[in-house]
Write a protein that holds these residues in place. Sequence first.
Motif, short mmCIF file in Angstrom:
data_model
loop_
_atom_site.label_atom_id
_atom_site.label_comp_id
_atom_site.label_asym_id
_atom_site.label_seq_id
_atom_site.Cartn_x
_atom_site.Cartn_y
_atom_site.Cartn_z
N GLY B 70 31.57 -7.49 -14.69
CA GLY B 70 31.67 -8.52 -13.70
C GLY B 70 33.14 -9.20 -13.40
O GLY B 70 33.40 -10.32 -12.73
N GLN B 78 25.14 -2.63 -5.93
CA GLN B 78 24.89 -3.89 -6.88
C GLN B 78 25.03 -3.41 -8.36
O GLN B 78 24.77 -2.35 -8.59
CB GLN B 78 23.11 -4.37 -6.64
N LYS B 80 23.14 -5.01 -11.80
CA LYS B 80 22.21 -6.05 -12.38
C LYS B 80 21.98 -5.85 -13.77
O LYS B 80 21.84 -5.00 -14.27
CB LYS B 80 20.87 -5.97 -11.64
N GLU B 84 19.79 -9.58 -13.22
CA GLU B 84 20.78 -10.70 -12.64
C GLU B 84 22.07 -10.29 -12.29
O GLU B 84 22.31 -9.02 -12.92
CB GLU B 84 20.80 -11.97 -13.74
N SER B 85 22.86 -10.86 -11.36
CA SER B 85 24.14 -10.47 -11.43
C SER B 85 25.13 -10.61 -12.57
O SER B 85 24.88 -11.90 -13.29
CB SER B 85 24.92 -11.13 -10.10
#
Lengths: 278, 272
Positions: B70, B78, B80, B84-85
């Motif tokens: 991140g 994406q 995950k 979730e991110s």
Amino acid sequence: MINFILDPLQYAFMQRGLAAAILVGIVCAMVGTFVVLRGMAFFGDALAHSILPGIAIGYLVSGGSQTALFWWGLVTAVLASLGIGAVSKGAKLSDDTSTGIIFAGMFALGIALISRIGSYAVDLTHFLFGNVLAVSENDLLLTAILGGLVAFIIIIFYKEFMVLSFDPVLAATLRVPSKVLENLLLVLIAVTIVVSLQTVGIALMVAMLVTPAASAYLVTRRMHSMMILASALAAVSAVLGLYTSFYFAIPSGASIVLVSTFLFLIIWAGKTVRQKSL
Amino acid sequence: MFEKIRSLKLSKPSAHDDDAPFLKVSDLHVRYDGIPALANISFELNLGEHVALVGPNGAGKSTLFKVISGVLPPTSGQVKISGESPAGHICIAYLPQSNDVNWRFPVTVRDVVMMGRVGKMGLFTWPRNKDWDFVNACLEQVNLTDLAFRQIEELSGGQKQRMFIARALAQEAELVMMDEPLNGLDINSQEEVFNIFELLKKQNVSVIVATHDLGLASERFDKAMLLNHTLLGYGKPEEIFSEVNLKNAYGTHLQFIETKEGTMVIDDTCCP
């Protein structure tokens, strides 16, 4: 001997000067710990020089009031650090190149402005080398409040600043607000420089930020000990420097920095001798 | 109102959807200044799985790590973590490469491990006894208790790696990513690091290790991932390390030599 120590203290300007020099020394050493660990010495030097035009305009607009000059200086310093960021990003130049461009450009503008208003008895050397013995009670109060604020913020965000300086990727993965804290650190450096302006002046500012912290770095193993030792060295340099200044009629900024440099050389030599004998 | 803010804060940052795979990367693309670094990457990783990430220099291994942790936003696609991110998670540890660390930084081994706790401790707090207890327990797991008060420069290569793993433990990481942790370590130190990987496996911690060592990659990991800007293979090492796949990844840098014991692979991408 006692008289040698006490004589200068009969003068109120010496008492104020000593207090200001010690305060400024400690705050510079605390901020300087990060300046040294993050390799920002050139940035600090540049930022100190780049506030000159702000001080000159402040003088023109509001006369000699230290408080007004402080704010002019601070705004200029923040603008300069933003400008450095914008140039390095926009023109795709390295940080030190864009720092050099902005710093020299603004310093030149300051010299030009001051030479135009020379008739005002605005003395360039006063800004360049400081004059700690001209510190008024109000100046001292402002120094104490702002210096205390800087120290307080460093203590509050101590662990975040440490992570950010040691491993920025860890700071990012721990979701520490890195951008905010990095900008906060720049503002802290700017405030420290402006607060210290009267004591050491622009030209020698970088030594206040770097030398005591570097001396402490040589002989400590943990960051808080580095910060405490740096502050102690800075306070000692302030006291010895002011006495030297008093008895040998040397400008105060220069004598404080000379003492501080001398302490660095002693500590370095001591460390080298000890390592050789082990 | 206050309740609402609190519940938002509690549930949002690290909510784990247990049905979703622990890590799911779908159709990931990353470009630097228009130049593609990663394209078309899709894969899944379960908790406790250990993966060797293999590919030539400049294949995008560090970029992939940065996107998963991140730190770097993807251009498209994406990532995950438990559905979730990754931006809300602090359960991903990305350990630095030894060359990128300032070993002269004035911190002790214990201080570095405590840095892992910073996320859990939150702003405006100082380490308390229970935080130091946690740190001491992490140091014990990697056998560094005796060296806790050493300045970090005094550690050997293997001890340095173990210190960073202890920091990941202190972070309570569920995924640990390491860039070339085995480079320059002697056999014994490598063995110590692998022992700790075993320990992480028992605690159901996933590990992704970038390595140049194809031998270790095939012997010591559940899965291998072959990367050269795109994903050339992902699965059991013995299935992935085929001559075709490796040649696709490494091109001419890789030499295949037939010997009596089987095919020998010589990789000279380490030092171009």
